[in-house]
Write an enzyme that holds these catalytic residues in place. Structure first.
Site, mmCIF file in Angstrom:
data_model
loop_
_atom_site.group_PDB
_atom_site.id
_atom_site.type_symbol
_atom_site.label_atom_id
_atom_site.label_comp_id
_atom_site.label_asym_id
_atom_site.label_seq_id
_atom_site.Cartn_x
_atom_site.Cartn_y
_atom_site.Cartn_z
ATOM 1 N N CYS A 32 16.003 -17.173 -5.837
ATOM 2 C CA CYS A 32 14.850 -16.489 -6.121
ATOM 3 C C CYS A 32 14.091 -17.020 -7.267
ATOM 4 O O CYS A 32 14.100 -17.968 -7.840
ATOM 5 C CB CYS A 32 15.315 -15.123 -6.739
ATOM 6 S SG CYS A 32 16.156 -13.968 -5.842
ATOM 7 N N CYS A 36 11.896 -12.184 -9.633
ATOM 8 C CA CYS A 36 12.117 -11.218 -8.401
ATOM 9 C C CYS A 36 12.848 -9.944 -9.111
ATOM 10 O O CYS A 36 13.633 -10.045 -10.153
ATOM 11 C CB CYS A 36 13.315 -11.984 -7.783
ATOM 12 S SG CYS A 36 13.757 -11.045 -6.366
ATOM 13 N N CYS A 63 15.234 -15.780 -0.855
ATOM 14 C CA CYS A 63 15.457 -14.312 -1.099
ATOM 15 C C CYS A 63 14.169 -13.796 -0.100
ATOM 16 O O CYS A 63 13.235 -14.274 -0.224
ATOM 17 C CB CYS A 63 15.115 -13.969 -2.477
ATOM 18 S SG CYS A 63 15.062 -12.159 -2.673
ATOM 19 N N CYS A 66 11.393 -11.814 -2.796
ATOM 20 C CA CYS A 66 10.250 -12.612 -3.588
ATOM 21 C C CYS A 66 9.888 -14.084 -3.242
ATOM 22 O O CYS A 66 8.893 -14.614 -3.509
ATOM 23 C CB CYS A 66 11.044 -13.157 -4.999
ATOM 24 S SG CYS A 66 12.341 -14.247 -4.960
HETATM 25 ZN ZN LIG Z 1 14.338 -12.569 -5.110
#
Ligand SMILES: [Zn+2]
Length: 197
Positions: A32, A36, A63, A66
């Site tokens: 991330c 995030c 992810c 994000c």
């Molecule tokens: Zn994330």
């Protein structure tokens, strides 16, 4: 490497650190951006990366929330065309090259090639070719005993006056003046031609 600063950025979802580093969660296999909003991971399970490419290489998935991989430099087809053209010009500068023939080799229209060249480099493909030729000529002047006229043809010019004009535009003097002014420091290699001990 883990730092308190990075960890606190993750806990606070601090946007200011986005792009500066990424964190990955070993238990989920996901990485991330610091900002995030997903659940704060356990400190013991995370590791940090300087860039998204490294995280992907270590087997982490970006992810969905994000989208940290979006910061990876995206493929730029225009840059690719310019790069291919430069490679071609550097390999074939001794030959006759026109905008049409270059565009044909690269597989785009002459107009398009000229336009993106100017956009990326600020000059036309032809101007770029002149610069390659003059730089090669400059090296030949300093490292060989060939005459200016010989060098003019060796680097792809068809007549001496345009060679002379372009050389002077870039170096501010004629090819022979250039050799006299800059050759003294290198008298040895000048006399020995290409040889280097
Ligand atoms: Zn994330």
């Amino acid at each position: 490497m883990k730092s308190k600063l990075m960890w606190s950025a993750v806990v606070k979802c601090d946007k200011r650190y986005d792009g500066k580093f990424f964190y990955a969660v070993k238990t989920t296999g996901i990485f991330c951006r610091p900002s995030c909003k997903s659940k704060t991971p356990n400190y013991d399970n995370i590791c940090f990366f300087e860039n998204a490419t490294d995280a992907i290489e270590q087997g982490f998935r970006p992810c969905k929330r994000c989208q940290p991989e979006r910061s990876i430099k995206t493929f730029d087809p225009q840059q690719e065309i310019v790069d291919d053209s430069i490679i071609y010009l550097k390999q074939h500068y001794q030959e006759k090259i026109t905008l049409n023939s270059l565009a044909f080799k690269i597989g785009v229209s002459p107009y398009y090639l000229s336009r993106i060249f100017k956009k990326k480099l600020g000059i036309t493909p032809h101007k770029y070719l002149e610069i390659i030729r003059i730089h090669k000529a400059q090296r030949l002047l300093l490292n060989t005993v060939h005459t200016s006229t010989e060098i003019c043809f060796q680097v792809g010019y068809k007549n001496f006056s345009s060679f002379y004009r372009h050389f002077k535009k870039i170096y501010g003097c004629s090819p022979s003046q250039f050799r006299i002014q800059n050759g003294k420091r290198n008298r040895e290699p000048l006399l020995k031609g290409h040889k280097k001990s």
